[in-house]
Design a protein around this motif. Structure first.
Motif, PDB file in Angstrom:
ATOM      1  N   ASP A 179       0.853  -1.319   0.183  1.00 32.45           N
ATOM      2  CA  ASP A 179      -0.028   0.154   0.016  1.00 32.45           C
ATOM      3  C   ASP A 179       0.831   1.231  -0.010  1.00 32.45           C
ATOM      4  O   ASP A 179       0.364   2.328  -0.542  1.00 32.45           O
ATOM      5  N   SER A 180       1.907   1.362   0.544  1.00 37.67           N
ATOM      6  CA  SER A 180       2.733   2.679   0.682  1.00 37.67           C
ATOM      7  C   SER A 180       3.488   3.240  -0.207  1.00 37.67           C
ATOM      8  O   SER A 180       3.796   4.097  -0.269  1.00 37.67           O
ATOM      9  N   ARG A 186       2.103   2.729  -3.565  1.00 34.31           N
ATOM     10  CA  ARG A 186       1.061   3.203  -4.531  1.00 34.31           C
ATOM     11  C   ARG A 186       1.467   2.628  -5.820  1.00 34.31           C
ATOM     12  O   ARG A 186       1.410   3.287  -6.819  1.00 34.31           O
ATOM     13  N   GLY A 187       1.695   1.318  -6.090  1.00 40.43           N
ATOM     14  CA  GLY A 187       1.680   0.595  -7.348  1.00 40.43           C
ATOM     15  C   GLY A 187       3.077   0.882  -7.880  1.00 40.43           C
ATOM     16  O   GLY A 187       3.529   0.537  -9.101  1.00 40.43           O
ATOM     17  N   GLN A 198      12.475   5.876   6.590  1.00 43.26           N
ATOM     18  CA  GLN A 198      11.201   6.069   5.742  1.00 43.26           C
ATOM     19  C   GLN A 198      11.427   6.700   4.334  1.00 43.26           C
ATOM     20  O   GLN A 198      12.610   7.677   4.142  1.00 43.26           O
ATOM     21  N   GLN A 199      10.594   6.762   3.488  1.00 38.68           N
ATOM     22  CA  GLN A 199      10.647   7.439   2.072  1.00 38.68           C
ATOM     23  C   GLN A 199      10.335   8.909   2.368  1.00 38.68           C
ATOM     24  O   GLN A 199       9.788   9.261   3.640  1.00 38.68           O
ATOM     25  N   ALA A 200      10.413   9.787   1.522  1.00 39.55           N
ATOM     26  CA  ALA A 200      10.436  11.030   1.890  1.00 39.55           C
ATOM     27  C   ALA A 200       8.925  11.867   2.114  1.00 39.55           C
ATOM     28  O   ALA A 200       8.111  10.998   1.482  1.00 39.55           O
ATOM     29  N   ASP A 201       9.086  12.511   3.088  1.00 40.78           N
ATOM     30  CA  ASP A 201       7.655  13.226   3.236  1.00 40.78           C
ATOM     31  C   ASP A 201       7.309  13.914   1.905  1.00 40.78           C
ATOM     32  O   ASP A 201       7.984  14.729   1.553  1.00 40.78           O
ATOM     33  N   ASN A 232      10.374   1.458   2.590  1.00 38.62           N
ATOM     34  CA  ASN A 232      10.354   2.056   3.926  1.00 38.62           C
ATOM     35  C   ASN A 232      10.268   0.619   5.056  1.00 38.62           C
ATOM     36  O   ASN A 232       9.424   0.809   5.781  1.00 38.62           O
ATOM     37  N   VAL A 242      -4.926   2.006  -7.037  1.00 41.22           N
ATOM     38  CA  VAL A 242      -4.057   2.750  -6.646  1.00 41.22           C
ATOM     39  C   VAL A 242      -4.838   4.101  -5.698  1.00 41.22           C
ATOM     40  O   VAL A 242      -4.090   4.560  -4.840  1.00 41.22           O
ATOM     41  N   SER A 243      -6.225   3.934  -5.998  1.00 42.19           N
ATOM     42  CA  SER A 243      -6.988   5.198  -5.249  1.00 42.19           C
ATOM     43  C   SER A 243      -7.509   4.572  -4.198  1.00 42.19           C
ATOM     44  O   SER A 243      -8.240   5.137  -3.602  1.00 42.19           O
ATOM     45  N   ARG A 244      -7.411   3.133  -3.880  1.00 44.58           N
ATOM     46  CA  ARG A 244      -8.343   2.499  -2.838  1.00 44.58           C
ATOM     47  C   ARG A 244      -8.034   2.991  -1.437  1.00 44.58           C
ATOM     48  O   ARG A 244      -9.049   3.037  -0.573  1.00 44.58           O
ATOM     49  N   THR A 245      -6.766   3.421  -1.168  1.00 45.58           N
ATOM     50  CA  THR A 245      -6.511   3.654   0.194  1.00 45.58           C
ATOM     51  C   THR A 245      -5.839   5.028   0.322  1.00 45.58           C
ATOM     52  O   THR A 245      -5.271   5.366  -0.483  1.00 45.58           O
ATOM     53  N   PRO A 278      -2.443   6.847   1.282  1.00 49.42           N
ATOM     54  CA  PRO A 278      -1.269   6.277   1.359  1.00 49.42           C
ATOM     55  C   PRO A 278      -0.527   6.559   2.736  1.00 49.42           C
ATOM     56  O   PRO A 278      -1.299   7.239   3.514  1.00 49.42           O
ATOM     57  N   LEU A 279       0.161   5.698   3.326  1.00 49.24           N
ATOM     58  CA  LEU A 279       0.788   5.829   4.682  1.00 49.24           C
ATOM     59  C   LEU A 279       1.530   7.011   4.665  1.00 49.24           C
ATOM     60  O   LEU A 279       2.457   7.292   3.860  1.00 49.24           O
ATOM     61  N   PRO A 331       4.210   9.090   5.044  1.00 50.78           N
ATOM     62  CA  PRO A 331       5.777   8.755   4.747  1.00 50.78           C
ATOM     63  C   PRO A 331       6.429   8.971   6.272  1.00 50.78           C
ATOM     64  O   PRO A 331       7.364   8.047   6.510  1.00 50.78           O
ATOM     65  N   ARG A 359       0.276   3.300   9.992  1.00 54.37           N
ATOM     66  CA  ARG A 359      -1.168   3.684  10.060  1.00 54.37           C
ATOM     67  C   ARG A 359      -2.038   2.862  11.147  1.00 54.37           C
ATOM     68  O   ARG A 359      -2.585   3.336  11.819  1.00 54.37           O
TER      69      ARG A 359
END
Lengths: 199, 770
Positions: A27-28, A30-31, A81-84, A116, B750-753, B755-756, B758, B764
């Motif tokens: 999820d984090s 995004r594809g 972590q990845q960038a803010d 991350n 892609v749009s379902r949640t 994003p964490l 960062p 989360r």
């Protein structure tokens, strides 16, 4: 004593890219996959190895250290972590600083992304997606004791030299038992600088 | 647990991650399969991968609207969370924009397809079946099924052909898969399946893998291979290519393609010469040993070394390592099975296992690794031309009587055995088969000698296909029925261990799409056999299948949907509902022949069918690549897999003088094609390799030979004579772009949640709980 982390075992990698596909599912990110495969000896063998973020500990995350926007946070438990997204300016300093070649820049979005350690999964005690699915155990998530219980005699390294600099990492690499050096050479050996032999 | 309960959202268990957990190194102790992420309203449907014969367990993630949008690893016995890239990306085909959602029809191949109603498509198909059968006879219409179908559907394919169409011509694409191994196992043991479960690999002291690129074809099996290595087991790999697994082997025998029988005879020769046979076991449990032993004597290592192109010492080393181990196992796959002596190759492996007493024990035995998901189950219940449900022989009077009784038909109405898949194509070419229905297969890519296949299909007067994408073969049809994917129906498959597993339905099919079961029942009704096909769905078909298999070697009677959901899989034979199943065969030393013995078979090596010559001095061998599955109809549409392996290549040894990327023309007696070179020392200098998942003009199977094994009728995909020469760059087919709609990651996901964030150190989920 090393805690629960990723261990990379290049000897087991079959180059299937299940880790790459799995990383896309996280999820984090995004594809986008934050893993890439290296083919270290192309033309001779089909050998491959996965590269994930090594989560450098000492010196703490060169990518974070050089970030002019303070966008890269290192958590108390050592996860880089990845960038803010609200801070990252897409300058690519982190790309240049990383000795392992990990962070990626989305030029359109002017945004850095990197592994991350699947923080949204590991916070629950789950393994990162890449290590969960890896069909061969080339990516293993757990403690060094758990790894050694499963693979007796296996040796790991979490310190790498780049010239004079030694980098200690949160992610470790399995090394052949008969070739354990400390620290392990990281990156390609530097043999020439401006045409001058430096070996 | 019922399927309905499986689909119910599972609430988060607060105990699995204590509030305030901040350190990923401290979090732990969570059962690996306890991740039921419902905070986004998802449900997780337990099922299995639709692809290979390993049948990895997985969860399909289903969103609020009931649509499959992702995958989550599942801690099933078989794969213990692991998945290969095909499994991870498989869910993307369920709601793929290329899905067919209305029947396609045309009255002539000169016309374009038009979308039509189900009524018209079914009526037209039935009128064409009637016209062809009334004009040319019942056997002028054929049916070709598939081994990726659930067993319920393969059962229906066989029944539909014999009861509704009343044709002898039914076969399936598992004919191109493991029928050689099936034939050998049946001859030797009287049962057609692997002897041991995968888990036995972890117990062995010596693992011999023959003709199987485990790393790419069955990646999740690699964990078993290296699990055995971790225990100190030796690994022997027989393969012309140095594959990822061969690279790690103690002994890698890079033999010349098509010489396996000579090699294994020679290994047996050494075993005999060095007194490493288990004579007590042979005397008690086997027949034919004296003859096999005498034949092995004709294959000293020096002779085999010459035939196989490997050092004689290596043959001796293999014999000593395998026979000397306390427990040894042999697993093989298409590399030794796709040959004009595929059955015999497998028999030589069996001879070796039995002669050394490595059979019927934990960590000792044999297995064949199925290519297709239901390659094992796909033939067990009557889809193969010579088999009736329960693995009964269609030539056996008693078996025919039993099935006619179950089906409620007259014995004289049950057709005799038909011909194999490739032979059916030849019959189409000759005008003997004038009409065809194909279900879940793509022979335009998967059969050898493409020119012959195209001619055969073009010669048919009517051709219909069931598929969910418009495959190369479906594009040749008059009618295409849009049917469900594996995620839109329930049913069982038997994996390479003969473990029957249950797939669950994760979403409703798109409007306009029907199950294969529904289509077959509708056609049967219109053909006047509706009373024999009154099935509402898979569950009812499975109940009939159980009864039809009762009392046979392939006994499924004790297997029920409920038991499969509780246990995670049961290996047949399983004769009663309190029987635990049979993961390992021959533990009591008895086989399934009436005399209970192993029937060893004498094998004489013969050269491949396509002779070498000055013009064609080299071997072409073909196989799979990890990102694609069989004819590629499914995987060549998934962005991530296309990006990973966009097109085929030809693997060549550096001694041939090419550089990687050079256009190389591969020429055989069937034609020639140009591929980019992949130069590697990991292949024999006299051999080239091309993966076979693509259609013409980059189709390995446009070049391979349609010679068949006389017993199994499997084509000789793995060796034909060829030459390679510098090709023209203009002939290189560019890699296909990943078109919009073929993205690796559907927009819905892609749009379902959100994003964490960062920078959120606690993650989360933890934040929500604390």
């Amino acid at each position: 004593m090393m805690g629960r982390t990723i261990f990379i075992d290049p000897g087991r990698c079959i180059g299937c890219q299940a880790c790459v596909s799995a990383c896309r599912e996280c999820d984090s990110h995004r594809g986008k996959s934050m893993i890439h495969l290296d083919y270290p000896d192309e033309g001779h063998t089909v050998a491959s190895l996965p590269t994930v973020c090594m989560h450098c500990e000492d010196p703490v995350a060169p990518c974070a250290e050089v970030c002019p926007a303070d966008a890269i946070l290192v958590t108390a438990d050592g996860v880089v972590q990845q960038a803010d997204t609200t801070r990252c300016i897409g300058c690519a300093n982190c790309v240049n600083a990383c000795p392992f070649g990990v962070p990626k820049i989305d030029l359109q979005a002017k945004l850095q992304m990197k592994c991350n350690l699947c923080y949204d999964r590991t916070a629950y005690g789950l393994a990162p997606m890449c290590a969960t699915v890896c069909p061969t155990g080339a990516l293993f998530y757990g403690t060094v004791e758990e790894l050694q219980a499963e693979r007796p005699g296996v040796q790991v390294a979490d310190s790498f030299t780049f010239g004079d600099v030694v980098v200690k990492t949160g992610v470790a690499m399995v090394v052949p038992a008969d070739k354990v050096q400390w620290p392990v050479p990281g990156g390609l050996p530097i043999v020439q600088i401006n045409g001058a032999d430096v070996t | 647990m019922t399927a309905e309960q499986h689909r119910a959202p599972v609430p988060l268990d607060p105990s699995i991650a204590p509030p305030g957990t901040r350190n990923f190194r401290d979090a732990g102790g969570i059962p690996a399969d306890q991740w039921h992420a419902d905070q986004n309203g998802e449900t997780l449907v337990p099922t299995h991968c639709c692809f290979c014969g390993v049948q990895c367990g997985m969860y399909l993630r289903v969103d609020h609207g009931g649509k499959v949008f992702g995958v989550e690893p599942r801690n099933h016995d078989i794969n213990r969370m692991r998945l290969c890239p095909k499994g991870i990306n498989a869910y993307q085909q369920v709601n793929h924009p290329d899905r067919l959602t209305a029947p396609l029809m045309r009255r002539s191949r000169d016309e374009p397809f038009r979308e039509t109603s189900w009524e018209e498509a079914l009526d037209f198909t039935v009128s064409e079946i009637r016209r062809i059968q009334d004009t040319y006879g019942k056997d002028a219409f054929g049916l070709l099924g598939g081994a990726s179908l659930f067993s319920e559907k393969t059962y229906l394919v066989g029944k539909f052909a014999r009861v509704a169409l009343r044709t002898r011509h039914v076969d399936y694409n598992g004919r191109l898969c493991m029928v050689s191994a099936a034939g050998a196992n049946k001859l030797a043991f009287g049962i057609d399946r692997a002897g041991n479960p995968f888990s036995d690999i972890l117990l062995t002291d010596c693992l011999l893998i023959a003709g199987s690129n485990v790393g790419e074809c069955f990646p999740v099996m690699t964990q078993y291979v290296w699990g055995a290595r971790d225990r100190g087991a030796s690994l022997i790999v027989i393969d012309p290519r140095e594959t990822a697994v061969a690279r790690t082997a103690d002994i890698h025998v890079a033999l010349k393609p098509g010489t396996d029988a000579a090699f294994f005879n020679a290994v047996l020769n050494v075993v005999v010469e060095e007194g490493l046979t288990d004579e007590a076991y042979l005397a008690e449990h086997a027949t034919g040993w004296a003859e096999v032993r005498a034949k092995a004597a004709e294959y000293p290592p020096s002779r085999a070394a010459e035939i196989c192109g490997v050092p004689a010492e290596q043959i001796v080393q293999v014999a000593r390592t395998f026979a000397g181990a306390e427990k040894a196992m042999a697993w093989h796959a298409r590399g030794i099975e796709h040959h004009s002596q595929g059955v015999e190759n497998c028999l030589t492996v069996i001879n070796l296992c039995v002669a050394t007493g490595h059979i019927g024990r934990p960590g000792a035995g044999y297995g064949t690794i199925t290519g297709q998901g239901n390659g094992q189950g796909g033939r067990e219940h009557g889809q193969k031309s010579d088999l009736l449900p329960g693995g009964r022989s269609i030539m056996n009077e008693e078996h025919r009587r039993q099935i006619c009784e179950i089906w409620g038909i007259d014995e004289s109405d049950l057709p005799p055995a038909g011909t194999s898949m490739m032979e059916m194509v030849w019959q189409m070419q000759r005008g003997e088969i004038r009409g065809l229905i194909g279900i879940c297969n793509n022979p335009f890519v998967s059969l050898p000698n493409y020119r012959v296949v195209k001619e055969g299909y073009d010669a048919t007067e009517f051709h219909a296909q069931f598929d969910f994408f418009l495959s190369e073969t479906a594009a040749n049809a008059h009618v295409v029925f849009p049917v469900t994917t594996w995620a839109e129906d329930e049913g069982v498959m038997a994996n390479a261990e003969a473990r029957v597993v249950k797939h669950n339905k994760a979403q409703e099919p798109p409007p306009g799409v029907r199950t294969d079961t529904w289509v077959m029942c509708q056609l049967a009704q219109r053909l006047g056999a509706g009373d024999k096909f009154a099935f509402a769905g898979s569950r009812e078909v499975f109940e009939e299948l159980r009864i039809a298999s009762a009392g046979t070697v392939n006994d499924y009677y004790g297997i029920t949907y409920e038991r499969l959901e509780e246990t995670g899989g049961i290996a047949w034979p399983c004769p009663s509902t309190d029987h635990p199943g049979t993961p390992r065969l021959f533990e009591d030393g008895r086989t399934y022949h009436p005399d209970g013995k192993i029937h060893l078979q004498v094998v004489e090596w013969h050269p491949p069918m396509d002779p070498y010559s000055d013009e064609y001095p080299m071997s072409l061998t073909t196989g799979r690549t990890v990102a694609h599955f069989l004819s590629g109809n499914q995987t060549r549409r998934l962005g991530a897999l296309v990006e990973q392996t966009p097109r085929p290549w030809v693997e060549v040894h550096p001694s041939l003088g090419f550089r990687s990327g050079d256009p190389v023309r591969v020429v055989t007696r069937r034609g020639s094609e140009v591929f980019p070179a992949l130069v590697t020392e990991a292949i024999r200098p006299d051999t080239v390799f091309v993966p076979y998942h693509w259609p013409v003009p980059t189709s390995a199977n446009a070049l391979t030979i349609d010679a068949l094994d006389p017993r199994s009728k499997i084509p000789e995909y793995k060796v034909c004579a060829c030459r390679v020469e510098a090709g023209d760059a203009v002939d290189l087919v560019p890699a296909p772009p990943v078109a919009p709609g073929h993205t690796a990651y559907p927009e819905t996901q892609v749009s379902r949640t959100d994003p964490l964030p960062p920078t959120a150190p606690q993650g989360r989920g933890t934040a929500e709980r604390s």
